[in-house]
Design a protein around this motif. Sequence first.
Motif, PDB file in Angstrom:
ATOM      1  N   ILE A  11       0.875  -1.171   0.000  1.00  0.00           N
ATOM      2  CA  ILE A  11       0.000   0.000   0.000  1.00  0.00           C
ATOM      3  C   ILE A  11       0.914   1.224   0.000  1.00  0.00           C
ATOM      4  O   ILE A  11       1.829   1.334   0.833  1.00  0.00           O
ATOM      5  N   PHE A  12       0.670   2.142  -0.924  1.00  0.00           N
ATOM      6  CA  PHE A  12       1.421   3.385  -1.027  1.00  0.00           C
ATOM      7  C   PHE A  12       0.577   4.490  -0.396  1.00  0.00           C
ATOM      8  O   PHE A  12      -0.579   4.684  -0.797  1.00  0.00           O
ATOM      9  N   ILE A  13       1.153   5.179   0.575  1.00  0.00           N
ATOM     10  CA  ILE A  13       0.465   6.264   1.268  1.00  0.00           C
ATOM     11  C   ILE A  13       1.354   7.507   1.250  1.00  0.00           C
ATOM     12  O   ILE A  13       2.545   7.422   0.960  1.00  0.00           O
ATOM     13  N   ARG A  14       0.771   8.664   1.565  1.00  0.00           N
ATOM     14  CA  ARG A  14       1.600   9.853   1.760  1.00  0.00           C
ATOM     15  C   ARG A  14       2.468   9.608   2.992  1.00  0.00           C
ATOM     16  O   ARG A  14       2.023   8.939   3.943  1.00  0.00           O
ATOM     17  N   PRO A  15       3.693  10.123   3.006  1.00  0.00           N
ATOM     18  CA  PRO A  15       4.515   9.961   4.211  1.00  0.00           C
ATOM     19  C   PRO A  15       3.742  10.439   5.440  1.00  0.00           C
ATOM     20  O   PRO A  15       3.051  11.461   5.391  1.00  0.00           O
ATOM     21  N   HIS A  16       3.834   9.671   6.513  1.00  0.00           N
ATOM     22  CA  HIS A  16       3.009   9.938   7.683  1.00  0.00           C
ATOM     23  C   HIS A  16       3.856   9.849   8.953  1.00  0.00           C
ATOM     24  O   HIS A  16       4.727   8.986   9.066  1.00  0.00           O
ATOM     25  N   VAL A  17       3.547  10.728   9.914  1.00  0.00           N
ATOM     26  CA  VAL A  17       4.303  10.756  11.165  1.00  0.00           C
ATOM     27  C   VAL A  17       4.220   9.436  11.933  1.00  0.00           C
ATOM     28  O   VAL A  17       5.102   9.132  12.732  1.00  0.00           O
ATOM     29  N   GLN A  18       3.202   8.656  11.679  1.00  0.00           N
ATOM     30  CA  GLN A  18       3.077   7.353  12.343  1.00  0.00           C
ATOM     31  C   GLN A  18       4.301   6.472  12.090  1.00  0.00           C
ATOM     32  O   GLN A  18       4.653   5.647  12.922  1.00  0.00           O
ATOM     33  N   TYR A  19       4.963   6.671  10.954  1.00  0.00           N
ATOM     34  CA  TYR A  19       6.081   5.814  10.568  1.00  0.00           C
ATOM     35  C   TYR A  19       7.444   6.478  10.745  1.00  0.00           C
ATOM     36  O   TYR A  19       8.454   5.959  10.285  1.00  0.00           O
ATOM     37  N   ILE A  20       7.508   7.597  11.447  1.00  0.00           N
ATOM     38  CA  ILE A  20       8.770   8.327  11.590  1.00  0.00           C
ATOM     39  C   ILE A  20       9.842   7.485  12.291  1.00  0.00           C
ATOM     40  O   ILE A  20      10.989   7.453  11.849  1.00  0.00           O
ATOM     41  N   GLN A  21       9.485   6.818  13.356  1.00  0.00           N
ATOM     42  CA  GLN A  21      10.496   6.006  14.058  1.00  0.00           C
ATOM     43  C   GLN A  21      11.032   4.898  13.146  1.00  0.00           C
ATOM     44  O   GLN A  21      12.234   4.600  13.170  1.00  0.00           O
ATOM     45  N   ASP A  22      10.164   4.316  12.333  1.00  0.00           N
ATOM     46  CA  ASP A  22      10.608   3.299  11.372  1.00  0.00           C
ATOM     47  C   ASP A  22      11.557   3.907  10.343  1.00  0.00           C
ATOM     48  O   ASP A  22      12.577   3.313   9.989  1.00  0.00           O
ATOM     49  N   MET A  23      11.204   5.097   9.837  1.00  0.00           N
ATOM     50  CA  MET A  23      12.063   5.769   8.852  1.00  0.00           C
ATOM     51  C   MET A  23      13.438   6.045   9.431  1.00  0.00           C
ATOM     52  O   MET A  23      14.459   5.800   8.787  1.00  0.00           O
ATOM     53  N   ILE A  24      13.471   6.573  10.656  1.00  0.00           N
ATOM     54  CA  ILE A  24      14.739   6.891  11.311  1.00  0.00           C
ATOM     55  C   ILE A  24      15.582   5.629  11.468  1.00  0.00           C
ATOM     56  O   ILE A  24      16.781   5.621  11.169  1.00  0.00           O
ATOM     57  N   GLU A  25      14.972   4.557  11.933  1.00  0.00           N
ATOM     58  CA  GLU A  25      15.688   3.310  12.138  1.00  0.00           C
ATOM     59  C   GLU A  25      16.294   2.801  10.833  1.00  0.00           C
ATOM     60  O   GLU A  25      17.450   2.387  10.788  1.00  0.00           O
ATOM     61  N   VAL A  26      15.525   2.839   9.762  1.00  0.00           N
ATOM     62  CA  VAL A  26      16.014   2.339   8.475  1.00  0.00           C
ATOM     63  C   VAL A  26      17.095   3.257   7.911  1.00  0.00           C
ATOM     64  O   VAL A  26      18.165   2.805   7.501  1.00  0.00           O
ATOM     65  N   LEU A  27      16.840   4.552   7.879  1.00  0.00           N
ATOM     66  CA  LEU A  27      17.791   5.477   7.264  1.00  0.00           C
ATOM     67  C   LEU A  27      19.083   5.618   8.056  1.00  0.00           C
ATOM     68  O   LEU A  27      20.139   5.886   7.475  1.00  0.00           O
ATOM     69  N   ASN A  28      19.044   5.422   9.362  1.00  0.00           N
ATOM     70  CA  ASN A  28      20.264   5.474  10.160  1.00  0.00           C
ATOM     71  C   ASN A  28      20.996   4.139  10.177  1.00  0.00           C
ATOM     72  O   ASN A  28      22.063   4.027  10.780  1.00  0.00           O
ATOM     73  N   ASN A  29      20.444   3.149   9.512  1.00  0.00           N
ATOM     74  CA  ASN A  29      21.089   1.844   9.373  1.00  0.00           C
ATOM     75  C   ASN A  29      22.202   1.980   8.337  1.00  0.00           C
ATOM     76  O   ASN A  29      21.964   2.359   7.195  1.00  0.00           O
ATOM     77  N   ARG A  30      23.420   1.672   8.712  1.00  0.00           N
ATOM     78  CA  ARG A  30      24.581   1.823   7.816  1.00  0.00           C
ATOM     79  C   ARG A  30      24.403   1.034   6.524  1.00  0.00           C
ATOM     80  O   ARG A  30      24.806   1.476   5.454  1.00  0.00           O
ATOM     81  N   GLU A  31      23.801  -0.143   6.624  1.00  0.00           N
ATOM     82  CA  GLU A  31      23.562  -0.986   5.439  1.00  0.00           C
ATOM     83  C   GLU A  31      22.701  -0.261   4.408  1.00  0.00           C
ATOM     84  O   GLU A  31      22.891  -0.402   3.211  1.00  0.00           O
ATOM     85  N   VAL A  32      21.760   0.530   4.850  1.00  0.00           N
ATOM     86  CA  VAL A  32      20.873   1.271   3.961  1.00  0.00           C
ATOM     87  C   VAL A  32      21.510   2.591   3.537  1.00  0.00           C
ATOM     88  O   VAL A  32      21.507   2.955   2.364  1.00  0.00           O
ATOM     89  N   SER A  33      22.083   3.320   4.497  1.00  0.00           N
ATOM     90  CA  SER A  33      22.575   4.672   4.216  1.00  0.00           C
ATOM     91  C   SER A  33      23.706   4.708   3.202  1.00  0.00           C
ATOM     92  O   SER A  33      23.851   5.694   2.475  1.00  0.00           O
ATOM     93  N   THR A  34      24.506   3.651   3.101  1.00  0.00           N
ATOM     94  CA  THR A  34      25.597   3.649   2.111  1.00  0.00           C
ATOM     95  C   THR A  34      25.076   3.625   0.682  1.00  0.00           C
ATOM     96  O   THR A  34      25.815   3.936  -0.245  1.00  0.00           O
ATOM     97  N   PHE A  35      23.808   3.262   0.504  1.00  0.00           N
ATOM     98  CA  PHE A  35      23.216   3.247  -0.835  1.00  0.00           C
ATOM     99  C   PHE A  35      22.445   4.534  -1.129  1.00  0.00           C
ATOM    100  O   PHE A  35      21.913   4.707  -2.217  1.00  0.00           O
TER     101      PHE A  35
END
Length: 148
Positions: A11-35
């Motif tokens: 499901i594609f939704i507009r970015p939502h504050v409900q998922y901010i902690q998930d976004m932070i966790e993923v984007l601060n993950n070195r495995e993801v951020s190097t890409f």
Amino acid sequence: METVMETERIIFIRPHVQYIQDMIEVLNNREVSTFISNTPFYLTEEDEIEWVNEHQDGLTFSMVTKDTNEFIGNCGFNEIQDNSGVIGIFLSPKFQNIGLGTEAITELIRFGFEDLNLEEIRLVVFSHNERAIRCYQKLGFREYKRLE
């Protein structure tokens, strides 16, 4: 949250504050951020709230699973100019290697050509992101320029 688009599993939704902690966790993950960036970064909750608020344009989407509403990642059009769009995507490591990236990019391509009436869709990828390159090639993208 309003569903903007959906596929078999996403499901594609507009970015939502409900998922901010998930976004932070993923984007601060070195495995993801190097890409995503050549420069190391660390995002805060304030950074992500600002990003969410700035990306309610209808061109950026958060993706959640249809069955459990879990955050998969974000995708969308980073730039549109002269009937040409540039797409970007990141996925949580938990949801990589199961075809969700291919499914999401396929839907972005459809959205770009059918809903936005684009004539060309491009993307930028780091050369060390071999998994993404294989996905993009499978979907018909071809390399046309390589930058240092």
